[in-house]
Design an enzyme around this catalytic site. Sequence first.
Site, short mmCIF file in Angstrom:
data_model
loop_
_atom_site.label_atom_id
_atom_site.label_comp_id
_atom_site.label_asym_id
_atom_site.label_seq_id
_atom_site.Cartn_x
_atom_site.Cartn_y
_atom_site.Cartn_z
CD GLU A 178 -2.78 -1.07 0.13
OE1 GLU A 178 -3.62 -0.11 0.22
OE2 GLU A 178 -3.18 -2.30 -0.16
CG HIS B 32 -3.30 3.15 4.29
ND1 HIS B 32 -4.07 3.55 3.01
CD2 HIS B 32 -3.39 1.86 3.18
CE1 HIS B 32 -4.46 3.03 2.06
NE2 HIS B 32 -3.74 1.73 2.61
CB CYS C 103 -4.64 9.61 2.48
SG CYS C 103 -4.78 9.33 3.84
#
Length: 447
Positions: A174, A248, A365
Amino acid sequence: MTAHEVNFDGLVGLTHHYAGLSFGNEASTRHRFQVSNPRLAVKQGLLKMKALADAGFPQAVIPPHERPFIPALRQLGFTGSDEQILDKVARQAPRWLSSVSSASPMWVANAATVCPSADALDGKVHLTVANLNNKFHRALEAPVTEALLRAIFRDESQFSVHSALPQVALLGDEGAANHNRLGGEYGSAGVQLFVYGREEENEIRPARYPARQSREASEAVARLNQVNPQQVIFAQQNPEVIDQGVFHNDVIAVSNRQVLFCHEAAFARQKVLINQLRTRVDGFMAIEVPAGEVSVSDAVAPYLFNSQLLSRDDGSMLLVLPRECQDHAGVWRYLNKLVAEDNPISAMQVFDLRESMANGGGPACLRLRVVLTEEERRAVNPAVMMNDALFTALNAWADRYYRDRLTAADLADPLLLREGREALDVLTRLLDLGSVYPFQQTGAADG
C-alpha cells in the site's frame, strides 16, 4: 548533504464521487451515495498545497488518472464503442462503473514507497510503485502511476522508479501510507520503519477488516529501493486497531525526523518498537497519545494522525490537520495541550478537506513525501512544482473542466468521459508530462 522534504500532492480527479468502495475504510462506507463536488474537492487540495508552499514547505503536484477507465471494462468482457460500454455497464453492473471511475489515485501516499538517496546503497532516490491489490479500484492504478512518476522523476542518473510488485495477496503493498522515516537532518542517513498488517504463517492478524500490507511485500520493497539493511525496521501494526478502521498506518501514526506521533495502541509490541527506535535514532522522541485522552475511535473519526508533520526552519514542527480535528472537542482539547507542552510540535494549521475526508482521505493521504537534495530537486520535472503561476493555471483548469455536482448515475454520461480526457490532455501539456495516459497512446480508439 543538505536536503529538504518535498510534498507531492495528488490532484483530485474529475470523477470524484462517493461509492463506498473501500471496505475497512469506515469514512468511505459511511458516505456512500452522497452527492460529491469534484470542483470543490480539487480546489480544497490546491489551497492546502499553495498555503504550505507559501509558508516555505516545497510542494509539487501529481496528476489524476483517466477515469472512467474503459480498458478495465473491456478486460471484464464489455464490448463496443466507449459510449456503448458505458451504457452497458451502467445497466448491467453499475458497481463496476463506479470502481473504474474512482478518483482514489488522488491519495498519493499510496502511489509508491520512497527511499532518499542518503539511505540507498547506490546513492539514488528510489520509488517503488504500490500494487494496491487489496481493492479492485486501486489495483488499476499501478501502470499509470508508474508512467506519471517516470515523467516527473525522469533523470535516471538521480532517480530509480520500480514497477509494482506482482499482483498477488501475498505481496499486498500500500505504499508510503505504511512507511515512516526517522532520523536527524533530512540529508543524513535515517531509519526506515516499514509497517505491515500480516505475514505468512503468522496467525496474528485482524478479524473484522483486511490487513492490506504484508511483511513479505514490505521486505521486497526495501530490497527494490536498495535501503541499507542496517537502516530498516519491520513492525506489525496492532491488528485490533485495523479492526477499528485503521486501514493504513498513516491513520494511527505520523513521523517526521526524530519524532514519532502515534496512538499508544498503534503497533503490536509497541514498547519493544519504541525501545528499538530509541536505540537507533539519535534524539528520538515518541509522542504516544493515551487512550484515556483520545480513544482509537475518536482518533480515527476526525483523522487525528492522518496529519502532516512538517519541520520549520527553527527546528520546531507544524502539524497540518483536517478541520474535523478542530470540530472534535476531545481531540482539539488534546491538541491544544500537546502544542503547549515541551516537544517539537509547536503549532497547528487546519485545512478544510471535507470532500476528500468524506471518502476516507486526510492531509497525509493526499501527499507523497520525497526527500531531495538541491541537485535532485533540480532534476525533477520543474513544471510540477507549485508556485503562483501553476496555482493560477490549475484553478483555471479546474474551473473549465470540473463539475460541481456528481452522482453515481452521472458516471455513465459519455460527456464526462470526453471532458476528462480533454482535461488530462491539457494537463499533460501544462505539466510537460508527455503521453502518459492510455487514451493518449491509443488515440482513444473506440474499437
